[in-house]
Design a protein around this motif. Structure first.
Motif, PDB file in Angstrom:
ATOM      1  N   UNK A 107       0.839  -1.211   0.000  1.00  0.00           N
ATOM      2  CA  UNK A 107       0.000   0.000   0.000  1.00  0.00           C
ATOM      3  C   UNK A 107       0.866   1.251   0.000  1.00  0.00           C
ATOM      4  N   UNK A 108       1.939   1.251   0.794  1.00  0.00           N
ATOM      5  CA  UNK A 108       2.848   2.409   0.826  1.00  0.00           C
ATOM      6  C   UNK A 108       3.522   2.601  -0.527  1.00  0.00           C
ATOM      7  N   UNK A 109       3.932   1.476  -1.136  1.00  0.00           N
ATOM      8  CA  UNK A 109       4.582   1.556  -2.440  1.00  0.00           C
ATOM      9  C   UNK A 109       3.630   2.124  -3.491  1.00  0.00           C
ATOM     10  N   UNK A 110       2.385   1.659  -3.474  1.00  0.00           N
ATOM     11  CA  UNK A 110       1.392   2.157  -4.432  1.00  0.00           C
ATOM     12  C   UNK A 110       1.132   3.634  -4.212  1.00  0.00           C
ATOM     13  N   UNK A 111       1.025   4.030  -2.960  1.00  0.00           N
ATOM     14  CA  UNK A 111       0.793   5.454  -2.649  1.00  0.00           C
ATOM     15  C   UNK A 111       1.950   6.313  -3.163  1.00  0.00           C
ATOM     16  N   UNK A 112       3.181   5.833  -2.976  1.00  0.00           N
ATOM     17  CA  UNK A 112       4.350   6.564  -3.464  1.00  0.00           C
ATOM     18  C   UNK A 112       4.313   6.709  -4.983  1.00  0.00           C
ATOM     19  N   UNK A 113       3.966   5.638  -5.676  1.00  0.00           N
ATOM     20  CA  UNK A 113       3.869   5.687  -7.133  1.00  0.00           C
ATOM     21  C   UNK A 113       2.826   6.708  -7.579  1.00  0.00           C
ATOM     22  N   UNK A 114       1.706   6.739  -6.880  1.00  0.00           N
ATOM     23  CA  UNK A 114       0.635   7.684  -7.219  1.00  0.00           C
ATOM     24  C   UNK A 114       1.124   9.119  -7.032  1.00  0.00           C
ATOM     25  N   UNK A 115       1.783   9.386  -5.916  1.00  0.00           N
ATOM     26  CA  UNK A 115       2.244  10.748  -5.634  1.00  0.00           C
ATOM     27  C   UNK A 115       3.307  11.182  -6.646  1.00  0.00           C
ATOM     28  N   UNK A 116       4.250  10.297  -6.928  1.00  0.00           N
ATOM     29  CA  UNK A 116       5.311  10.648  -7.878  1.00  0.00           C
ATOM     30  C   UNK A 116       4.734  10.960  -9.256  1.00  0.00           C
ATOM     31  N   UNK A 117       3.813  10.132  -9.712  1.00  0.00           N
ATOM     32  CA  UNK A 117       3.197  10.383 -11.014  1.00  0.00           C
ATOM     33  C   UNK A 117       2.362  11.658 -10.974  1.00  0.00           C
ATOM     34  N   UNK A 118       1.713  11.916  -9.856  1.00  0.00           N
ATOM     35  CA  UNK A 118       0.882  13.113  -9.718  1.00  0.00           C
ATOM     36  C   UNK A 118       1.708  14.391  -9.827  1.00  0.00           C
ATOM     37  N   UNK A 119       2.885  14.387  -9.207  1.00  0.00           N
ATOM     38  CA  UNK A 119       3.753  15.565  -9.266  1.00  0.00           C
ATOM     39  C   UNK A 119       4.193  15.826 -10.705  1.00  0.00           C
ATOM     40  N   UNK A 120       4.643  14.782 -11.385  1.00  0.00           N
ATOM     41  CA  UNK A 120       5.087  14.950 -12.771  1.00  0.00           C
ATOM     42  C   UNK A 120       3.941  15.426 -13.666  1.00  0.00           C
ATOM     43  N   UNK A 121       2.789  14.802 -13.510  1.00  0.00           N
ATOM     44  CA  UNK A 121       1.638  15.158 -14.338  1.00  0.00           C
ATOM     45  C   UNK A 121       1.172  16.583 -14.043  1.00  0.00           C
ATOM     46  N   UNK A 122       1.115  16.950 -12.766  1.00  0.00           N
ATOM     47  CA  UNK A 122       0.661  18.290 -12.393  1.00  0.00           C
ATOM     48  C   UNK A 122       1.602  19.368 -12.911  1.00  0.00           C
ATOM     49  N   UNK A 123       2.896  19.073 -12.983  1.00  0.00           N
ATOM     50  CA  UNK A 123       3.839  20.082 -13.483  1.00  0.00           C
ATOM     51  C   UNK A 123       3.602  20.385 -14.956  1.00  0.00           C
ATOM     52  N   UNK A 124       3.047  19.419 -15.679  1.00  0.00           N
ATOM     53  CA  UNK A 124       2.774  19.592 -17.104  1.00  0.00           C
ATOM     54  C   UNK A 124       1.358  20.092 -17.347  1.00  0.00           C
ATOM     55  N   UNK A 125       0.378  19.506 -16.663  1.00  0.00           N
ATOM     56  CA  UNK A 125      -1.029  19.774 -16.954  1.00  0.00           C
ATOM     57  C   UNK A 125      -1.753  20.554 -15.867  1.00  0.00           C
ATOM     58  N   UNK A 126      -1.050  20.901 -14.803  1.00  0.00           N
ATOM     59  CA  UNK A 126      -1.673  21.654 -13.717  1.00  0.00           C
ATOM     60  C   UNK A 126      -2.304  20.736 -12.681  1.00  0.00           C
ATOM     61  N   UNK A 127      -2.501  21.279 -11.504  1.00  0.00           N
ATOM     62  CA  UNK A 127      -3.124  20.484 -10.444  1.00  0.00           C
ATOM     63  C   UNK A 127      -4.539  20.063 -10.814  1.00  0.00           C
ATOM     64  N   UNK A 128      -5.221  20.912 -11.581  1.00  0.00           N
ATOM     65  CA  UNK A 128      -6.567  20.543 -12.010  1.00  0.00           C
ATOM     66  C   UNK A 128      -6.525  19.407 -13.033  1.00  0.00           C
ATOM     67  N   UNK A 129      -5.375  19.211 -13.654  1.00  0.00           N
ATOM     68  CA  UNK A 129      -5.225  18.116 -14.613  1.00  0.00           C
ATOM     69  C   UNK A 129      -5.062  16.764 -13.964  1.00  0.00           C
ATOM     70  N   UNK A 130      -4.954  16.762 -12.633  1.00  0.00           N
ATOM     71  CA  UNK A 130      -4.858  15.495 -11.913  1.00  0.00           C
ATOM     72  C   UNK A 130      -6.249  14.870 -11.822  1.00  0.00           C
ATOM     73  N   UNK A 131      -6.560  14.003 -12.729  1.00  0.00           N
ATOM     74  CA  UNK A 131      -7.844  13.311 -12.686  1.00  0.00           C
ATOM     75  C   UNK A 131      -7.625  11.872 -12.245  1.00  0.00           C
ATOM     76  N   UNK A 132      -8.567  11.370 -11.492  1.00  0.00           N
ATOM     77  CA  UNK A 132      -8.470  10.011 -10.984  1.00  0.00           C
ATOM     78  C   UNK A 132      -8.369   9.021 -12.142  1.00  0.00           C
ATOM     79  N   UNK A 133      -9.180   9.248 -13.180  1.00  0.00           N
ATOM     80  CA  UNK A 133      -9.176   8.351 -14.325  1.00  0.00           C
ATOM     81  C   UNK A 133      -7.838   8.324 -15.036  1.00  0.00           C
ATOM     82  N   UNK A 134      -7.245   9.497 -15.259  1.00  0.00           N
ATOM     83  CA  UNK A 134      -5.956   9.576 -15.955  1.00  0.00           C
ATOM     84  C   UNK A 134      -4.856   8.892 -15.154  1.00  0.00           C
TER      85      UNK A 134
END
Length: 199
Positions: free
Chosen positions: A10-37
């Motif tokens: 669970x910790x590993x999965x959470x870390x993966x989610x956060x890391x991907x979220x940071x990279x994605x948000x830097x490109x598409x914005x925090x609003x671009x963080x969609x659960x589906x994506x």
């Protein structure tokens, strides 16, 4: 599966989610963080992703908190052992320029883009951004004041003004790199910082 193994997964999965979220948000914005994506990118179910954060806002806050850890590692730590005052301030600015030049986040500084995204809004995300910026401003202001006390900067130096101008250089650098590519922008930023921090 043992409870210990399950918790580690669970910790590993959470870390993966956060890391991907940071990279994605830097490109598409925090609003671009969609659960589906995110679920699609990471190969997990939407319900599984929501189980770690509950809401999109909680995910956005986690992304900003992780971005602050990365920023601290890239910008503050390289200069932390420098002599307090002007040497440390110069070291921080050099590391700050390097962090932007190397595009540590694929879409540029997440804090700069998030500020533009949330500067006219209320809510917990904007409140966290304000706290993060104020904490960084305080660190810089402290070093400017030390430099004044030790005589490394003129006694009439306005610390708030100098920090404001340093911020302006870094935001301009981030903008130039993201819009045009690095080009001469890092060299221009270094020249601006050298002029601002001249003794």
């Amino acid at each position: 599966m043992s409870p210990r193994h399950s918790a580690a997964e669970a910790r590993h999965t959470r870390e993966r989610i956060i890391e991907r979220s940071v990279d994605l948000a830097s490109v598409e914005g925090l609003e671009g963080l969609t659960i589906g994506r995110l679920a699609l990118d990471l190969g997990i179910s939407k319900s599984g992703l929501l189980g770690h954060f509950g809401t999109k806002e909680a995910l956005q806050l986690a992304a900003l908190e992780r971005a602050a850890v990365v920023f601290n590692r890239e910008v503050w730590r390289p200069a932390a052992d420098a002599t307090p005052g002007l040497p440390r301030l110069r070291g921080v600015c050099a590391a700050w320029i390097s962090y932007l030049e190397r595009e540590v986040f694929p879409g540029g500084c997440l804090f700069v883009s998030s500020t533009f995204e949330y500067d006219g809004r209320g809510g917990p995300v904007r409140a966290l951004l304000q706290r993060q910026f104020r904490a960084w401003e305080l660190r810089l202001t402290t070093e400017v004041r030390r430099a004044v006390t030790t005589g490394e900067l003129p006694p009439d130096t306005d610390a708030a003004q100098l920090v404001f101008e340093l911020y302006g250089v870094m935001m301009s650098l981030n903008h130039a790199i993201q819009l045009y590519g690095a080009g001469r922008a890092p060299a221009l930023a270094r020249a601006a910082v050298a002029r601002l921090l001249a003794t």
